[in-house]
Design a protein around this motif. Structure first.
Motif: not given
Length: 146
Positions: A6, A12, A51, A53, A59, A62
């Motif tokens: 990621l 994020l 990450g 998903f 996402c 993480a």
């Protein structure tokens, strides 16, 4: 559950803020540094990211870490509140433990973050110490040999 590398971005950062808002509530303190990070600050961190998903490509969790030939330092583990209790955090930490290849793995979490502490302890981490990182804000350090 798809786990892949990621690159940090605004999505994020939003995920990180949502996750750390939950931790802030659990520990009764919102001074957790990543909760207040800007995108530029996040991008400046020399961390590797993986990450998890959802089927729609979103996402939902993480992990970020730094590593040396001797050690892996889990810097962040974030799971979106809507994705709690799905094994996402466990899967991400287990993947890093699989990469450790005998190296020492360390992690810290809020001392009063019961769910995170339980996760690390169930995965075999040993408590090292409690640390007051800033006045009144306590973390617990854990370690394991991977």
């Amino acid at each position: 559950m798809l786990i892949r590398d990621l690159d940090p971005d605004q999505a994020l950062l939003d995920l990180q803020r949502a996750a750390y808002a939950v931790e802030a509530e659990l520990i009764g303190d919102d001074r957790i540094p990543p909760l207040h990070e800007s995108l530029d600050e996040l991008l400046a961190e020399p961390l590797r990211w993986r990450g998890v998903f959802d089927d729609d490509g979103t996402c939902v969790g993480a992990v970020a870490w730094a590593e040396t030939p001797e050690e892996i330092d889990i810097d962040r583990l974030v799971v979106h509140p809507r994705a709690h209790r799905r094994g996402i955090g466990r899967a991400l930490v287990a993947e890093l433990l699989g990469r450790a290849a005998g190296r020492h793995v360390i992690v810290s979490t809020g001392r009063d973050n019961g769910p995170a502490r339980t996760l690390y302890e169930k995965l075999g981490f040993t408590k090292v110490e409690d640390v007051e990182v800033i006045p009144g804000l306590w973390t617990t350090r854990y370690e394991i040999n991977g």
